[in-house]
Write a protein that holds these residues in place. Structure first.
Motif, PDB file in Angstrom:
ATOM      1  N   ALA A 101       0.833  -1.198   0.000  1.00 50.24           N
ATOM      2  CA  ALA A 101       0.000   0.000   0.000  1.00 50.24           C
ATOM      3  C   ALA A 101       0.868   1.248   0.000  1.00 50.24           C
ATOM      4  O   ALA A 101       1.956   1.271   0.584  1.00 50.24           O
ATOM      5  CB  ALA A 101      -0.921   0.002   1.212  1.00 50.24           C
ATOM      6  N   LEU A 143      -1.228   0.275  -4.922  1.00 48.23           N
ATOM      7  CA  LEU A 143      -2.312  -0.200  -4.060  1.00 48.23           C
ATOM      8  C   LEU A 143      -2.820   0.958  -3.210  1.00 48.23           C
ATOM      9  O   LEU A 143      -2.061   1.556  -2.448  1.00 48.23           O
ATOM     10  CB  LEU A 143      -1.820  -1.340  -3.170  1.00 48.23           C
ATOM     11  CG  LEU A 143      -2.779  -1.815  -2.068  1.00 48.23           C
ATOM     12  CD1 LEU A 143      -4.090  -2.306  -2.661  1.00 48.23           C
ATOM     13  CD2 LEU A 143      -2.116  -2.901  -1.226  1.00 48.23           C
ATOM     14  N   ARG A 144      -4.110   1.254  -3.347  1.00 47.25           N
ATOM     15  CA  ARG A 144      -4.729   2.299  -2.524  1.00 47.25           C
ATOM     16  C   ARG A 144      -5.849   1.654  -1.715  1.00 47.25           C
ATOM     17  O   ARG A 144      -6.769   1.046  -2.253  1.00 47.25           O
ATOM     18  CB  ARG A 144      -5.276   3.424  -3.402  1.00 47.25           C
ATOM     19  CG  ARG A 144      -4.232   4.061  -4.302  1.00 47.25           C
ATOM     20  CD  ARG A 144      -3.098   4.720  -3.535  1.00 47.25           C
ATOM     21  NE  ARG A 144      -3.520   5.895  -2.813  1.00 47.25           N
ATOM     22  CZ  ARG A 144      -3.530   7.116  -3.357  1.00 47.25           C
ATOM     23  NH1 ARG A 144      -3.151   7.306  -4.619  1.00 47.25           N
ATOM     24  NH2 ARG A 144      -3.898   8.164  -2.632  1.00 47.25           N
ATOM     25  N   ARG A 145      -5.746   1.810  -0.406  1.00 47.67           N
ATOM     26  CA  ARG A 145      -6.749   1.237   0.498  1.00 47.67           C
ATOM     27  C   ARG A 145      -7.127   2.281   1.533  1.00 47.67           C
ATOM     28  O   ARG A 145      -6.429   3.282   1.741  1.00 47.67           O
ATOM     29  CB  ARG A 145      -6.202  -0.023   1.160  1.00 47.67           C
ATOM     30  CG  ARG A 145      -4.827   0.113   1.838  1.00 47.67           C
ATOM     31  CD  ARG A 145      -4.869   0.806   3.173  1.00 47.67           C
ATOM     32  NE  ARG A 145      -3.564   1.162   3.684  1.00 47.67           N
ATOM     33  CZ  ARG A 145      -2.885   0.393   4.527  1.00 47.67           C
ATOM     34  NH1 ARG A 145      -3.356  -0.761   4.905  1.00 47.67           N
ATOM     35  NH2 ARG A 145      -1.716   0.812   4.996  1.00 47.67           N
ATOM     36  N   ARG A 146      -8.219   2.049   2.228  1.00 48.49           N
ATOM     37  CA  ARG A 146      -8.651   2.988   3.259  1.00 48.49           C
ATOM     38  C   ARG A 146      -7.751   2.861   4.478  1.00 48.49           C
ATOM     39  O   ARG A 146      -7.553   1.763   4.999  1.00 48.49           O
ATOM     40  CB  ARG A 146     -10.098   2.726   3.652  1.00 48.49           C
ATOM     41  CG  ARG A 146     -10.624   3.794   4.610  1.00 48.49           C
ATOM     42  CD  ARG A 146     -12.080   3.584   4.959  1.00 48.49           C
ATOM     43  NE  ARG A 146     -12.591   4.716   5.708  1.00 48.49           N
ATOM     44  CZ  ARG A 146     -13.796   4.772   6.266  1.00 48.49           C
ATOM     45  NH1 ARG A 146     -14.610   3.736   6.138  1.00 48.49           N
ATOM     46  NH2 ARG A 146     -14.181   5.841   6.930  1.00 48.49           N
ATOM     47  N   ASN A 147      -7.210   3.986   4.911  1.00 50.21           N
ATOM     48  CA  ASN A 147      -6.407   4.041   6.128  1.00 50.21           C
ATOM     49  C   ASN A 147      -7.041   5.089   7.034  1.00 50.21           C
ATOM     50  O   ASN A 147      -6.951   6.286   6.776  1.00 50.21           O
ATOM     51  CB  ASN A 147      -4.963   4.422   5.802  1.00 50.21           C
ATOM     52  CG  ASN A 147      -4.065   4.391   7.025  1.00 50.21           C
ATOM     53  OD1 ASN A 147      -4.543   4.407   8.164  1.00 50.21           O
ATOM     54  ND2 ASN A 147      -2.761   4.350   6.801  1.00 50.21           N
ATOM     55  N   GLY A 167     -12.649   4.039  -0.354  1.00 51.61           N
ATOM     56  CA  GLY A 167     -13.458   2.910   0.095  1.00 51.61           C
ATOM     57  C   GLY A 167     -14.440   3.285   1.180  1.00 51.61           C
ATOM     58  O   GLY A 167     -14.861   2.433   1.961  1.00 51.61           O
ATOM     59  N   GLU A 185     -11.247   0.789  -2.850  1.00 48.88           N
ATOM     60  CA  GLU A 185      -9.946   0.233  -2.497  1.00 48.88           C
ATOM     61  C   GLU A 185      -9.537  -0.661  -3.665  1.00 48.88           C
ATOM     62  O   GLU A 185     -10.300  -1.545  -4.065  1.00 48.88           O
ATOM     63  CB  GLU A 185     -10.037  -0.566  -1.204  1.00 48.88           C
ATOM     64  CG  GLU A 185     -10.400   0.273   0.000  1.00 48.88           C
ATOM     65  CD  GLU A 185     -10.458  -0.551   1.273  1.00 48.88           C
ATOM     66  OE1 GLU A 185      -9.608  -0.333   2.159  1.00 48.88           O
ATOM     67  OE2 GLU A 185     -11.346  -1.413   1.365  1.00 48.88           O
ATOM     68  N   LEU A 216     -10.517  -4.227  -5.172  1.00 50.04           N
ATOM     69  CA  LEU A 216     -10.192  -5.370  -4.321  1.00 50.04           C
ATOM     70  C   LEU A 216     -11.424  -6.198  -3.978  1.00 50.04           C
ATOM     71  O   LEU A 216     -11.354  -7.418  -3.901  1.00 50.04           O
ATOM     72  CB  LEU A 216      -9.502  -4.901  -3.039  1.00 50.04           C
ATOM     73  CG  LEU A 216      -8.188  -4.139  -3.204  1.00 50.04           C
ATOM     74  CD1 LEU A 216      -7.546  -3.910  -1.840  1.00 50.04           C
ATOM     75  CD2 LEU A 216      -7.225  -4.866  -4.144  1.00 50.04           C
ATOM     76  N   HIS A 217     -12.574  -5.556  -3.769  1.00 53.82           N
ATOM     77  CA  HIS A 217     -13.739  -6.313  -3.316  1.00 53.82           C
ATOM     78  C   HIS A 217     -14.419  -7.066  -4.465  1.00 53.82           C
ATOM     79  O   HIS A 217     -15.383  -7.799  -4.239  1.00 53.82           O
ATOM     80  CB  HIS A 217     -14.748  -5.385  -2.621  1.00 53.82           C
ATOM     81  CG  HIS A 217     -15.406  -4.380  -3.517  1.00 53.82           C
ATOM     82  ND1 HIS A 217     -16.696  -4.506  -3.948  1.00 53.82           N
ATOM     83  CD2 HIS A 217     -14.930  -3.244  -4.059  1.00 53.82           C
ATOM     84  CE1 HIS A 217     -17.000  -3.484  -4.720  1.00 53.82           C
ATOM     85  NE2 HIS A 217     -15.946  -2.707  -4.795  1.00 53.82           N
ATOM     86  N   VAL A 248      -4.990 -10.880  -1.628  1.00 48.90           N
ATOM     87  CA  VAL A 248      -5.175  -9.626  -0.896  1.00 48.90           C
ATOM     88  C   VAL A 248      -4.896  -9.889   0.578  1.00 48.90           C
ATOM     89  O   VAL A 248      -5.531 -10.752   1.203  1.00 48.90           O
ATOM     90  CB  VAL A 248      -6.607  -9.068  -1.065  1.00 48.90           C
ATOM     91  CG1 VAL A 248      -6.765  -7.760  -0.289  1.00 48.90           C
ATOM     92  CG2 VAL A 248      -6.938  -8.857  -2.543  1.00 48.90           C
ATOM     93  N   LYS A 286      -4.995  -5.499   4.047  1.00 45.79           N
ATOM     94  CA  LYS A 286      -4.789  -4.766   2.789  1.00 45.79           C
ATOM     95  C   LYS A 286      -3.504  -3.957   2.808  1.00 45.79           C
ATOM     96  O   LYS A 286      -3.411  -2.898   2.182  1.00 45.79           O
ATOM     97  CB  LYS A 286      -6.003  -3.876   2.481  1.00 45.79           C
ATOM     98  CG  LYS A 286      -7.281  -4.684   2.311  1.00 45.79           C
ATOM     99  CD  LYS A 286      -8.492  -3.808   2.155  1.00 45.79           C
ATOM    100  CE  LYS A 286      -9.763  -4.692   2.094  1.00 45.79           C
ATOM    101  NZ  LYS A 286     -10.985  -3.904   2.118  1.00 45.79           N
TER     102      LYS A 286
END
Length: 595
Positions: A230, A262-266, A275, A291, A313-314, A336, A340
């Motif tokens: 990420a 990779l971009r995910r909720r943080n 996300g 995400e 991702l989902h 994954v 994440k």
């Protein structure tokens, strides 16, 4: 060094304290401007700063675009006269206005050095500038441009503060969020707590030190697999720096580079809005971009970055492969991490051998499966040219390459088989007229508007069959090939399908499959599996390989095995066909063969 110049229009104008300005630019203080750019650049940009005591100028408001350069010079002159800064140490100026004045960045202004002058970049903000906008304007001062969208409109990436004015082309993709107040930061105005996402690594690729670092994986070609971390990973093991972006040249050899990150909720950092779902009266609503493994491209001559889409991702189980035809490659997320923090990706190109003219002739019912098996590619091409000449008012199709010709043919077949235009109407239309008519119909289907104009004719035909109009751009939406099965099978019309939900289409195909096989357990199939068995059944039925009475005596596996026998006669691939999905089998019949 960055020099901050606070500006009043009158002595009584309230100005942040020196301490607030220092904190605002502190690289180690979370949610400060300095911290944002230190984290986004992974420490490769110098955001050290100093702040002058306030200067006073006469009120210039309103400030037109043409007056901005003059205002910059006026502030530099006032700072030189009133505060005498060491201009030789200054690389960039942030002008902060105590009153609402506007915000912009990227221009230059001359400052006095010795007996001469030199130009430095300048960023302008004021006391009511949203934080994400301040990040964007300082980004301009640091040399970054807005991202483009796929349709080349500005502010095109929902994954970048450099697109903070719009964050892409749809309001639902807004990744901005409002943080809670933090002591020591200038939080008097709520807009100062409006947080945008981190800078895409594709932007940082223009910085040599970052490009040469371990954060970047340089791939020279396809296929490849890699673990991608990420952008704001928090792992301590393995020891960093870890790769946060994969850079690979376009498979089209058009001078562009593509970047996967990779971009995910943080929830503790700038990407908290990615996300993001919010509770509404009608239930939870997706308000932030997915995400995802995010893809941007970069023109190496101009440095301009364009947002190309995502592999969400989902949706990786529902749709494993996410194609990016603009770069001629496909992304597959194979694993994954639970938190994440990382994903494993497989990227391939050249894995598709495509001659879609075959599919146009088959779907258009101009030639049978057996006839096509006996024809060379040149024979198929010439046959389609004859059919296009007969079904339009043009006679110049020899000049088009195979893909362009196939795209024209595919849209003609779409209009003809759906009954949108009959042969008489088609014969009076040019290929462009037919394309524009198809775009009107597909806009009614998708609501994608002018973005459809940027799609090739082959891509438009795929959209009619269930391809997502904007791959990866709409959260929660994947390709829905069930639509194409119902359309090509003649079970529903284009306009009937437009009025149906994906679930309605699914249930309709379940009824159809139950009536045209000896099974009744299709509710247990997911959409991809259901579309696959449906596509095989339609292939056998449309080509006359089996009639309805025969199909009703067969299971879905029986139908698949029959299709494999037919396709072996076409390809000679034998047992290797057994390893392909049902959809891939039918694509072979249409001229698209996975190698």
């Amino acid at each position: 060094m960055i020099l901050i110049i606070p500006v009043r229009y009158a002595q009584e104008d309230p100005v942040w304290s020196r301490e607030l300005f220092v904190n605002w630019m502190q690289p180690l203080r979370p949610f400060s401007l300095g911290h944002y750019w230190t984290l986004s650049s992974r420490g490769f940009l110098d955001v050290s700063s100093d702040v002058l005591d306030p200067v006073v100028i006469t009120n210039p408001v309103p400030v037109s675009n043409e007056a901005r350069d003059g205002l910059h010079r006026k502030v530099v002159a006032a700072a030189t006269e009133q505060r005498a800064p060491k201009w030789a140490d200054v690389d960039l100026i942030i002008i902060w206005f105590a009153r609402p004045t506007g915000w912009w960045g990227g221009s230059e202004v001359a400052v006095p050095v010795g007996g001469d002058t030199r130009n430095v970049r300048v960023t302008v903000v004021d006391s009511v500038t949203p934080f994400d906008a301040a990040c964007q304007e300082l980004g301009h001062g640091l040399g970054f441009l807005h991202e483009w969208a796929a349709d080349d409109s500005d502010y095109g990436s929902p994954y970048s503060t450099m697109s903070a004015q719009k964050y892409g082309t749809s309001v639902w993709q807004d990744p901005a969020w409002v943080r809670e107040p933090i002591a020591g930061l200038p939080d008097a105005e709520k807009v100062g707590r409006t947080i945008g996402p981190l800078l895409p690594a594709a932007q940082m690729y223009g910085v040599q030190a970052f490009r040469d670092s371990a954060h970047v994986v340089h791939q020279r070609g396809f296929p490849f697999t890699h673990r991608l971390y990420a952008l704001d990973y928090q792992l301590r093991e393995p020891e960093g720096p870890l790769p946060v972006v994969i850079a690979v040249p376009s498979n089209r050899r058009d001078g562009r580079m593509f970047f996967l990150e990779l971009r995910r909720r943080n929830r503790t950092s700038y990407d908290n809005g990615i996300g993001q779902w919010k509770d509404t009266v009608g239930g939870p609503k997706h308000v932030g971009p997915d995400e995802a493994v995010v893809v941007h491209s970069r023109d190496l001559e101009t440095g301009r970055v364009r947002y190309e889409g995502t592999a969400p991702l989902h949706l990786v189980r529902l749709q494993p492969d996410w194609p990016f035809p603009v770069g001629d490659f496909t992304v597959r997320v194979t694993h994954v991490d639970t938190a994440k923090e990382f994903v494993d990706v497989e990227v391939r190109a050249g894995s598709i051998k495509s001659f879609p003219i075959r599919g146009v002739l088959l779907a258009g019912r101009f030639r049978t499966q057996e006839q096509l098996n006996a024809m060379s590619r040149d024979d198929m091409r010439n046959t389609l040219i004859v059919e296009m000449t007969a079904h339009s008012n043009q006679n110049d199709y020899q000049r088009y390459d195979n893909d362009t010709l196939a795209g024209m043919g595919a849209l003609m077949v779409f209009l003809r088989r759906t009954g949108i235009r009959d042969d008489v109407a088609l014969a009076a239309m040019s290929a462009d007229d037919q394309r524009n008519t198809a775009i009107v119909e597909l806009n009614a289907q998708t609501g994608a508007g002018r973005e459809l104009q940027g799609r090739t004719s082959l891509e438009l035909a795929q959209i009619a069959l269930g391809r997502v109009a904007s791959p990866g751009h709409v959260p929660g939406v994947a390709d829905h090939w069930v639509r194409g099965v119902l359309l090509l099978g003649g079970f529903r019309t284009q306009h009937q399908l437009n009025a149906m939900s994906n679930e309605d289409m699914r249930n309709t195909l379940i009824v159809v499959m139950t009536s045209l096989s000896n099974q009744n357990n299709y509710q247990g199939y997911n959409n991809l599996e259901l579309a696959g068995v449906g596509a095989v059944m339609v292939f056998l039925r449309e080509t006359g390989v089996r009639d309805d009475a025969a199909l009703q005596q067969m299971s879905a596996d029986d139908q698949r095995n029959t299709a494999i026998v037919v396709l072996d006669a076409q390809t000679g691939r034998g047992q290797r066909l057994q390893g392909l999905s049902n959809l891939d089998l039918v694509k072979i019949a249409l001229g698209v063969e996975r190698v």
